[in-house]
Structure formats: C-alpha cells, structure tokens
Design a protein around this motif. Structure first.
Motif, PDB file in Angstrom:
ATOM      1  N   UNK A  45      18.722   7.780  51.055  1.00 21.07           N
ATOM      2  CA  UNK A  45      18.983   8.622  52.217  1.00 21.07           C
ATOM      3  C   UNK A  45      18.255   8.132  53.477  1.00 21.07           C
ATOM      4  N   UNK A  46      19.027   7.952  54.520  1.00  9.37           N
ATOM      5  CA  UNK A  46      18.443   7.597  55.814  1.00  9.37           C
ATOM      6  C   UNK A  46      17.953   6.166  55.938  1.00  9.37           C
ATOM      7  N   UNK A  47      18.095   5.366  54.895  1.00  9.92           N
ATOM      8  CA  UNK A  47      17.562   4.005  54.975  1.00  9.92           C
ATOM      9  C   UNK A  47      18.435   3.141  55.879  1.00  9.92           C
TER      10      UNK A  47
ATOM     11  N   UNK B 145      19.488  18.936  53.302  1.00 12.94           N
ATOM     12  CA  UNK B 145      20.409  17.994  52.670  1.00 12.94           C
ATOM     13  C   UNK B 145      21.423  17.502  53.696  1.00 12.94           C
ATOM     14  N   UNK B 146      21.931  16.314  53.449  1.00 16.26           N
ATOM     15  CA  UNK B 146      22.885  15.730  54.397  1.00 16.26           C
ATOM     16  C   UNK B 146      24.104  16.605  54.581  1.00 16.26           C
ATOM     17  N   UNK B 147      24.566  17.215  53.497  1.00 15.46           N
ATOM     18  CA  UNK B 147      25.754  18.069  53.587  1.00 15.46           C
ATOM     19  C   UNK B 147      25.482  19.259  54.494  1.00 15.46           C
ATOM     20  N   UNK B 148      24.263  19.779  54.398  1.00 17.32           N
ATOM     21  CA  UNK B 148      23.880  20.917  55.223  1.00 17.32           C
ATOM     22  C   UNK B 148      23.882  20.525  56.705  1.00 17.32           C
ATOM     23  N   UNK B 149      23.363  19.336  56.971  1.00 21.95           N
ATOM     24  CA  UNK B 149      23.308  18.862  58.350  1.00 21.95           C
ATOM     25  C   UNK B 149      24.718  18.663  58.900  1.00 21.95           C
ATOM     26  N   UNK B 150      25.601  18.153  58.062  1.00 23.66           N
ATOM     27  CA  UNK B 150      26.994  17.990  58.491  1.00 23.66           C
ATOM     28  C   UNK B 150      27.601  19.324  58.885  1.00 23.66           C
ATOM     29  N   UNK B 151      27.276  20.349  58.111  1.00 24.52           N
ATOM     30  CA  UNK B 151      27.806  21.686  58.403  1.00 24.52           C
ATOM     31  C   UNK B 151      27.297  22.168  59.766  1.00 24.52           C
ATOM     32  N   UNK B 152      26.039  21.893  60.056  1.00 21.84           N
ATOM     33  CA  UNK B 152      25.475  22.298  61.348  1.00 21.84           C
ATOM     34  C   UNK B 152      26.178  21.576  62.492  1.00 21.84           C
ATOM     35  N   UNK B 153      26.391  20.292  62.296  1.00 19.95           N
ATOM     36  CA  UNK B 153      27.082  19.495  63.314  1.00 19.95           C
ATOM     37  C   UNK B 153      28.456  20.078  63.591  1.00 19.95           C
ATOM     38  N   UNK B 154      29.125  20.394  62.523  1.00 19.28           N
ATOM     39  CA  UNK B 154      30.452  20.999  62.618  1.00 19.28           C
ATOM     40  C   UNK B 154      30.375  22.279  63.458  1.00 19.28           C
ATOM     41  N   UNK B 155      29.374  23.097  63.168  1.00 21.14           N
ATOM     42  CA  UNK B 155      29.194  24.364  63.866  1.00 21.14           C
ATOM     43  C   UNK B 155      29.002  24.172  65.364  1.00 21.14           C
TER      44      UNK B 155
ATOM     45  N   UNK C 271      19.381  12.607  65.401  1.00 23.93           N
ATOM     46  CA  UNK C 271      18.616  11.515  64.827  1.00 23.93           C
ATOM     47  C   UNK C 271      17.391  12.066  64.084  1.00 23.93           C
ATOM     48  N   UNK C 272      16.725  13.003  64.719  1.00 21.36           N
ATOM     49  CA  UNK C 272      15.546  13.594  64.113  1.00 21.36           C
ATOM     50  C   UNK C 272      15.922  14.373  62.854  1.00 21.36           C
ATOM     51  N   UNK C 273      17.063  15.041  62.916  1.00 24.30           N
ATOM     52  CA  UNK C 273      17.536  15.752  61.728  1.00 24.30           C
ATOM     53  C   UNK C 273      17.701  14.778  60.571  1.00 24.30           C
ATOM     54  N   UNK C 274      18.332  13.666  60.894  1.00 24.99           N
ATOM     55  CA  UNK C 274      18.621  12.688  59.858  1.00 24.99           C
ATOM     56  C   UNK C 274      17.345  12.143  59.225  1.00 24.99           C
ATOM     57  N   UNK C 275      16.375  11.848  60.071  1.00 19.61           N
ATOM     58  CA  UNK C 275      15.200  11.132  59.567  1.00 19.61           C
ATOM     59  C   UNK C 275      14.032  12.040  59.207  1.00 19.61           C
ATOM     60  N   UNK C 276      13.962  13.216  59.773  1.00 19.76           N
ATOM     61  CA  UNK C 276      12.776  14.037  59.565  1.00 19.76           C
ATOM     62  C   UNK C 276      13.031  15.326  58.796  1.00 19.76           C
TER      63      UNK C 276
END
Length: 399
Positions: free
Chosen positions: A11-13, A270-280, A261-266
RNA sequence: GGUGAGUUAGUCAAGUGGCCAACGACGGCAGACUGUAAAUCUGCUCCCUAUGGGUUCGGUGGUUCGAAUCCACCACUCACCA
C-alpha cells in the motif's frame, strides 16, 4: 492472511524491487513463524521527526505486524559525510557531538510509532570504525566512478560543474556495506534513496553473504507548500512533537489536492474507504473542508490522543471560524508606557520595529480585536491582546 | 602547478564611478475574496520613533570630492590544460 499482508505492505509504495523475495519471507513467517529483518536508515542530522519520516515508520510498523524485526539504523558515521542525495551542493559535515545529541532525541521519538520489542537500534559507526584503511580500500574496489556518476544527482552536478567531494562517493558505498554487516532481508527508504538502496544489493552480492535484500521505496511526502518535499530546513513540515493546535492548523492549511496525497500516505483508513470519501466530495455530498478536518483529527489523535485532538479542533473553530482569541497565548509584561511598534517586537510577533510599522500601515495589527491605524500609538497602563495578521497573538500587560 | 571566468539582500539574478538600500523573478509577510484551501487581485519585503539617520554588494587595504562598480593582496567556487 498472506494476501492481506502483501496488500498492506504494498500500500502506497512507489516501487518494490524483488517483491518475490518479500513474498517468500512472509510465507516462511506464516508457515514456520520465521522472522526476518527490515532495515531502515536515518540520518541524525535533523533529530526532530516530521510527518515525512512517519511515512516510512508506519510502513515499518506494518512490517512488524507481519513478523519483521526492524533494524533501525542511525547513520551516525555516515552523517559526518552528509548524504549527497538531492543536494545540489556539498553538505556541511557535522561534529561527533552534534551527531550523538541528535541521535538521542531520535530514539526518544521513534517509539511512539514502532514497537520497541521488535526494534533494534543500531549505529553504523560501530562497524564502520572497525573497517580500517584496508577495509575501506576493499570497499571502494567493488564499484567504479563511471557507475557512480550515473547517479542522477551526481551526473547533474558533474555536468553543471558543481563541486562533488570524494567523500560523497563513499556515502553510498557505506550505506550498502551496512546491509552487508546487518545481513538485512529487506531495506526500505524514500524513492530518492533508490541508488543507495540498490547499493545494498550490490554490496551483499560483492561480499557474498548469500542473500540480496529486497528493496521497498516509499514516495516522498510533499511539505505544506505542496511542491517541495517536507523538510525542516524548508520550514514546510509538521513535526510529530508540534503542539496539537499547530498540528491541526497546519493540516488544514494544505491545499485540497495535497490533502488526498496525505490521505494516501498518512491515513490509517483503508484505500476503499478513501475512495468512498473522494466519491463523496466529487458528487457534492461531502464538503472538502470537513474531509480535511477529519484528516487533521486523525493525525493529531495519533500523536496526542483523542481528547487533545478534539480540543485542538474546538480551539481552531473558536479562533478561525468565529475569529475569537485563542485560549492560551504568550503573555508579556512591561513597565511604563510603551510604543506600539516596540511592544509588537518585544512580544515576538514582529521581527523589527520597521516591520511593525509596515504591518500597522497595512492594517494587519489589532489590539483587542480593533484595527490600529496610528503608528505612533502609546500603550498606557492596562492589559492588551495584540494581534498581527491572522495567526500571531500575544497578551501584553503594561504596568 | 598554469590559464581564464566568477563571488550582489532568504534564493536565483541585473547593475561596470555619482540619479544605488541597489531592476527583475521566486520565496515570505500582510490586505481583499474564501473553507486560515487553491486560484486571483493589491501592497510590503536591511535596521533605527524616521519626509531624516545608520549599515550593506566575499575579506582587507588603496585610488577618488564620490566605489557594488577602478587597483592590490587574501579567501572561496568553477572551467580548460597539467
């Protein structure tokens, strides 16, 4: 289980070299409970950790969950040379005393994130000092200048005619040798470390220790400006020891783009959760400011705990949304009447009276929420809240 | 070791005897607008109670009424040649 571990590790590498090697180590761990070693080197030049460093530390913590023993290497010897990576000029060398002092505070901070039980802190001066001149010489025979100059930053400096010290050639060699001595299975670092990390593989091969480390690289975290990498010297960093209020404020001051970017790295989300936020955010059901606040909250929580984080959030709203005065501000007192410009300097919110005068002229200075327009103003006995711009406050008592 | 080029404010970079506290760009600070976001617009950006004074252009000395600008020496950087 293995699947999950692999996903977490990847993840995130930015790049992984010899992923199969990592997979083998994980398999051995899950089947036979066999541990392996993950090396990460830190330069004790800037002892204060910031979020940029924690990207790596969190990855190490992930490894710890899956059977890794961390070799937390403090490059006390190599710090005396100065890592040439990304530098356009030769770095100043540190004294032994500086290095030791910095290393000490490093150790204090790092266990906020890593489990000390599975972490071995080592100093590379320990074995490099033993090398001696002949050891050093044989080290240098394993590599050549042409290949050294292939390195991007050396190449640029060489072509542009900027000075390169011979000692800087030694740096990558020694970092590689660290991997030989520690017999590391994996080494992780930032993408800017690629050359040095690969040197570990090269050295392990040259010294025939029977393995070649896998290399995992994390992207470099951008600083608050969103352009340059987060670093103390650029003053665009969020330190892990920053006060909760500052931490919260700094996270909120980043741009929306950088926030992802900070969400991704810090973020631990979970990535799926972050995707949902982006969608929102994209469909308007979530306000970006709210999303940024959540991130700030999560980060402050990690280093200070839930209640401190909540307090920071409330304080932030008080000061900025309602533009009230912060709860705890520095207090100063002086005897007798004082000129406003001088008062601002004495309270450390202006660097000079010249600057103070300019600020007044521009309407940036407020006393008790009232704009000051008279730059000759004398403060008589009483208590004042001084303010310059949006963020600089001080309380002054005139006795 | 030789020859040549260079060293200017936080950074890059103009300026080659007076009009120079020094063009410009970036950065930074502040104001407006906002979500203390971004983008945009505007002002400021050596110090000093200040329509004035002081200290700056690698260092030290010199020439001159006057030097960032000319000269000498020193330090450092770079290129080419050894």
């Amino acid at each position: 289980m293995l699947e999950e571990a692999l996903r977490e590790i990847q993840r995130g590498t930015a790049e992984i070299i010899d992923l199969e090697g990592i997979e083998k180590l994980l398999k051995a761990y899950f089947k036979e409970g066999k541990n392996y070693t993950v090396k990460a080197g830190f330069d004790p030049t800037a002892p204060d950790l910031h979020l940029g460093h924690t990207v790596l530390l969190q990855k190490l913590a992930t490894f710890q969950k899956y059977g890794a023993k961390i070799q937390f290497l403090i490059g006390d010897f190599t710090a005396q040379i100065g890592d040439p990576t990304g530098k356009s000029v030769t770095r100043k060398t540190l004294t032994q005393a500086d290095v030791l002092e910095n290393a000490k505070s490093y150790k204090e901070q790092v266990f906020k994130i890593l489990d000390p039980e599975y972490t071995e802190v080592v100093f590379n001066s320990e074995w490099i000092n033993q090398l001696g001149a002949s050891g050093m010489l044989s080290l240098t025979t394993t590599f050549n200048v042409a290949r050294m100059l292939e390195r991007d930053d050396f190449d640029k400096r060489y072509k542009s005619g900027t000075s390169i010290s011979i000692s800087e050639f030694i740096y990558p060699l020694l970092q590689g040798y660290d991997s030989v001595h520690l017999k590391s299975d994996i080494e992780i670092g930032g993408t800017d470390q690629k050359f040095n990390l690969l040197m570990g593989r090269h050295m392990q091969r040259a010294y025939e220790i029977g393995k070649e480390q896998s290399v995992l690289m994390m992207p470099i975290l951008e600083g608050l400006d969103g352009v340059q990498k987060m670093s103390k010297s650029l003053n665009n960093y969020i330190g892990v020891t920053d006060h909760p209020n500052d931490m919260f404020g700094k996270v909120l001051s980043i741009s929306d783009e950088l926030m992802w970017r900070y969400y991704e790295l810090l973020s631990a989300k979970a990535l799926s959760e972050i995707d949902a936020i982006k969608e929102g955010v994209a469909n308007g059901s979530l306000h970006p400011k709210k999303v940024k606040e959540d991130l700030a909250l999560e980060i402050v929580e990690r280093f200070w705990g839930t209640s401190e984080a909540q307090a920071a959030k409330e304080e932030f709203e008080r000061v900025h949304a309602k533009s009230e005065i912060p709860t705890d501000i520095d207090t100063f007192s002086v005897e007798g009447e004082i000129w406003i410009a001088k008062a601002l300097v004495d309270c450390n919110i202006c660097p000079s009276t010249s600057q103070a005068r300019r600020d007044i002229k521009q309407g940036a200075v407020k006393i008790d929420q009232e704009k000051v327009s008279d730059e000759q103003l004398q403060l008589t006995q009483g208590e004042y809240i001084l303010q310059v711009g949006k963020r600089k406050f001080a309380k002054l008592r005139v006795l």
